[in-house]
Design a protein around this motif. Structure first.
Motif, PDB file in Angstrom:
ATOM      1  N   UNK A 259      54.089  36.058  39.805  1.00  0.00           N
ATOM      2  CA  UNK A 259      55.045  37.159  39.778  1.00  0.00           C
ATOM      3  C   UNK A 259      54.621  38.248  38.816  1.00  0.00           C
ATOM      4  N   UNK A 260      54.357  37.913  37.544  1.00  0.00           N
ATOM      5  CA  UNK A 260      54.096  38.954  36.547  1.00  0.00           C
ATOM      6  C   UNK A 260      52.974  39.889  36.984  1.00  0.00           C
ATOM      7  N   UNK A 261      51.886  39.326  37.498  1.00  0.00           N
ATOM      8  CA  UNK A 261      50.766  40.167  37.928  1.00  0.00           C
ATOM      9  C   UNK A 261      50.927  40.617  39.368  1.00  0.00           C
ATOM     10  N   UNK A 262      51.546  39.761  40.198  1.00  0.00           N
ATOM     11  CA  UNK A 262      51.808  40.184  41.567  1.00  0.00           C
ATOM     12  C   UNK A 262      52.754  41.371  41.606  1.00  0.00           C
ATOM     13  N   UNK A 263      53.798  41.339  40.778  1.00  0.00           N
ATOM     14  CA  UNK A 263      54.749  42.448  40.737  1.00  0.00           C
ATOM     15  C   UNK A 263      54.094  43.702  40.171  1.00  0.00           C
ATOM     16  N   UNK A 264      53.237  43.537  39.179  1.00  0.00           N
ATOM     17  CA  UNK A 264      52.506  44.677  38.617  1.00  0.00           C
ATOM     18  C   UNK A 264      51.701  45.376  39.701  1.00  0.00           C
ATOM     19  N   UNK A 265      50.946  44.596  40.458  1.00  0.00           N
ATOM     20  CA  UNK A 265      50.129  45.162  41.534  1.00  0.00           C
ATOM     21  C   UNK A 265      50.997  45.718  42.657  1.00  0.00           C
ATOM     22  N   UNK A 266      52.141  45.086  42.904  1.00  0.00           N
ATOM     23  CA  UNK A 266      53.044  45.577  43.941  1.00  0.00           C
ATOM     24  C   UNK A 266      53.587  46.955  43.581  1.00  0.00           C
ATOM     25  N   UNK A 267      54.007  47.133  42.337  1.00  0.00           N
ATOM     26  CA  UNK A 267      54.519  48.428  41.887  1.00  0.00           C
ATOM     27  C   UNK A 267      53.441  49.498  42.006  1.00  0.00           C
ATOM     28  N   UNK A 268      52.190  49.093  41.740  1.00  0.00           N
ATOM     29  CA  UNK A 268      51.074  50.033  41.817  1.00  0.00           C
ATOM     30  C   UNK A 268      50.594  50.270  43.243  1.00  0.00           C
ATOM     31  N   UNK A 269      51.123  49.494  44.192  1.00  0.00           N
ATOM     32  CA  UNK A 269      50.666  49.619  45.575  1.00  0.00           C
ATOM     33  C   UNK A 269      49.320  48.975  45.818  1.00  0.00           C
ATOM     34  N   UNK A 270      48.959  47.973  45.013  1.00  0.00           N
ATOM     35  CA  UNK A 270      47.619  47.368  45.090  1.00  0.00           C
ATOM     36  C   UNK A 270      47.661  45.877  45.397  1.00  0.00           C
ATOM     37  N   UNK A 271      48.774  45.371  45.908  1.00  0.00           N
ATOM     38  CA  UNK A 271      48.898  43.929  46.111  1.00  0.00           C
ATOM     39  C   UNK A 271      47.948  43.404  47.180  1.00  0.00           C
ATOM     40  N   UNK A 272      47.506  44.267  48.066  1.00  0.00           N
ATOM     41  CA  UNK A 272      46.575  43.827  49.106  1.00  0.00           C
ATOM     42  C   UNK A 272      45.192  43.506  48.561  1.00  0.00           C
ATOM     43  N   UNK A 273      44.961  43.804  47.298  1.00  0.00           N
ATOM     44  CA  UNK A 273      43.650  43.521  46.702  1.00  0.00           C
ATOM     45  C   UNK A 273      43.475  42.040  46.330  1.00  0.00           C
ATOM     46  N   UNK A 274      44.551  41.263  46.328  1.00  0.00           N
ATOM     47  CA  UNK A 274      44.429  39.866  45.914  1.00  0.00           C
ATOM     48  C   UNK A 274      44.219  38.966  47.136  1.00  0.00           C
ATOM     49  N   UNK A 275      43.823  37.721  46.884  1.00  0.00           N
ATOM     50  CA  UNK A 275      43.686  36.715  47.944  1.00  0.00           C
ATOM     51  C   UNK A 275      45.051  36.041  48.108  1.00  0.00           C
ATOM     52  N   UNK A 276      45.839  36.538  49.047  1.00  0.00           N
ATOM     53  CA  UNK A 276      47.225  36.072  49.184  1.00  0.00           C
ATOM     54  C   UNK A 276      47.287  34.607  49.614  1.00  0.00           C
ATOM     55  N   UNK A 277      46.454  34.206  50.551  1.00  0.00           N
ATOM     56  CA  UNK A 277      46.499  32.821  51.023  1.00  0.00           C
ATOM     57  C   UNK A 277      46.140  31.840  49.910  1.00  0.00           C
ATOM     58  N   UNK A 278      45.157  32.192  49.100  1.00  0.00           N
ATOM     59  CA  UNK A 278      44.781  31.329  47.985  1.00  0.00           C
ATOM     60  C   UNK A 278      45.906  31.242  46.961  1.00  0.00           C
ATOM     61  N   UNK A 279      46.549  32.365  46.722  1.00  0.00           N
ATOM     62  CA  UNK A 279      47.662  32.353  45.780  1.00  0.00           C
ATOM     63  C   UNK A 279      48.817  31.515  46.310  1.00  0.00           C
TER      64      UNK A 279
END
Length: 343
Positions: A259-279
């Motif tokens: 959440x803490x880093x996922x939400x950070x990236x979400x606010x920035x519009x960059x959440x697609x940069x992570x490996x969602x399935x692995x997370x």
């Protein structure tokens, strides 16, 4: 690593059990009982489980939360006003309006307001003037906020809580917004993320507090230009290891940072940069398949905080079984929409 089955009903039962009964080793958290209530109710809301609570049960919770509100009187100065974390310190024999042991805390006030919104309360019993003046009294000359007036720490955690309170109550006129933004800017580090205070090590939790605070103030671009945003994005994305996220370099991953880093990236519009399935796999592999709940890692037992934040992280990456959350306020989109309706 195989992905275990996601069992939302089991996690609903975990939260309902946590609302009613906790093991004896949790007695040390009695002074901040509101925290457990917050994680339990927000977690249930994400799971779509609030309807399992009776209307009377919800009213009882709302009434209990309002018992924690400190309002101005001859014994309670404005700097103590807000919400306490528990009824533990209240002398039930005399039931004082306020005594030397009764003092609000901005984190507890933030959580109290989120609980009330989540349960559909219209905040009509909140003494908004007293709460906002209480928050204002905690702001220091450098722009930061203390957790409480007497010996309170001051860092980005309490900056976020203070600004979230102002956002929820739709009034930031009592605080110095420019100084708050300057303090956040001074916490930005050479590696592209934020420490709790100026000069301290960058951390996923404090970085979330900084980005969410700036988002609530609609001031993200005032502190971070495109170059700094790119550096921050790289720092946050690089915190994903073994599927999960670590709070800082050279640390093990922990479900709460989804959440803490996922939400950070979400606010920035960059959440697609992570490996969602692995997370998703990492988080689900830290669920207890017998009792429900999520733990920080496989060597730990479930607790309400990690369970709620694990679900928040899963919601952010688009799990169909979960209600969406508002990443800046950390309540569901449903609750945030209700808040805007009553403001």
């Amino acid at each position: 690593m195989a992905r275990p089955e996601f069992k939302p009903e089991l996690h609903k039962k975990y939260f309902r059990r946590s609302l009613d009964l906790l093991p004896s080793e949790s007695a040390m958290f009695d002074y901040s009982r509101l925290t457990i209530l917050y994680f339990g109710l927000v977690g249930l809301d994400i799971l779509g489980g609030l309807e399992s609570l009776t209307d009377q049960y919800k009213r009882d919770i709302v009434d209990w939360v309002y018992k924690l509100q400190l309002v101005p009187n001859e014994n309670c100065p404005e700097h103590k006003c807000g919400f306490m974390g528990s009824t533990t310190v209240i002398n039930l024999k005399t039931d004082p309006k306020c005594d030397k042991y009764c003092e609000s805390n901005v984190a507890m006030t933030y959580m109290a307001l989120c609980i009330l919104i989540t349960l559909g309360d219209n905040l009509s019993r909140v003494n908004k003037t007293a709460v906002l003046r209480g928050v204002a009294s905690l702001q220091k000359s450098d722009g930061s906020f203390r957790s409480n007036y007497e010996h309170g720490e001051s860092d980005l955690r309490f900056m976020y809580c203070s600004l979230a309170i102002c956002n929820i109550l739709n009034d930031s006129s009592t605080i110095n917004v420019n100084n708050a933004i300057k303090f956040i800017s001074n916490c930005f580090n050479y590696d592209g993320a934020f420490g709790q205070n100026p000069g301290t090590e960058s951390h996923g939790g404090s970085t979330y507090c900084a980005i969410a605070s700036l988002s609530l103030l609609d001031s993200l671009s005032l502190v971070l230009d495109k170059k700094k945003l790119k550096i921050l994005e790289r720092w946050a994305v690089n915190r994903q290891i073994c599927g999960g996220f670590q709070g800082r370099p050279n640390k093990d991953p922990d479900t709460c940072y989804s959440f803490w880093l996922g939400a950070t990236l979400s606010i920035m519009g960059s959440l697609d940069r992570i490996h969602k399935d692995r997370n998703r796999n990492f988080v689900l592999n830290n669920a207890n398949q017998l009792t429900g709940g999520f733990s920080k890692n496989m060597d730990s037992i479930p607790d309400p905080m990690h369970t709620c934040l694990s679900l928040c992280g899963l919601s952010l990456i688009g799990d169909d079984n979960l209600n969406p959350i508002n990443p800046a306020l950390n309540i569901t989109v449903r609750a945030a929409n209700y808040l805007r309706h009553i403001q």
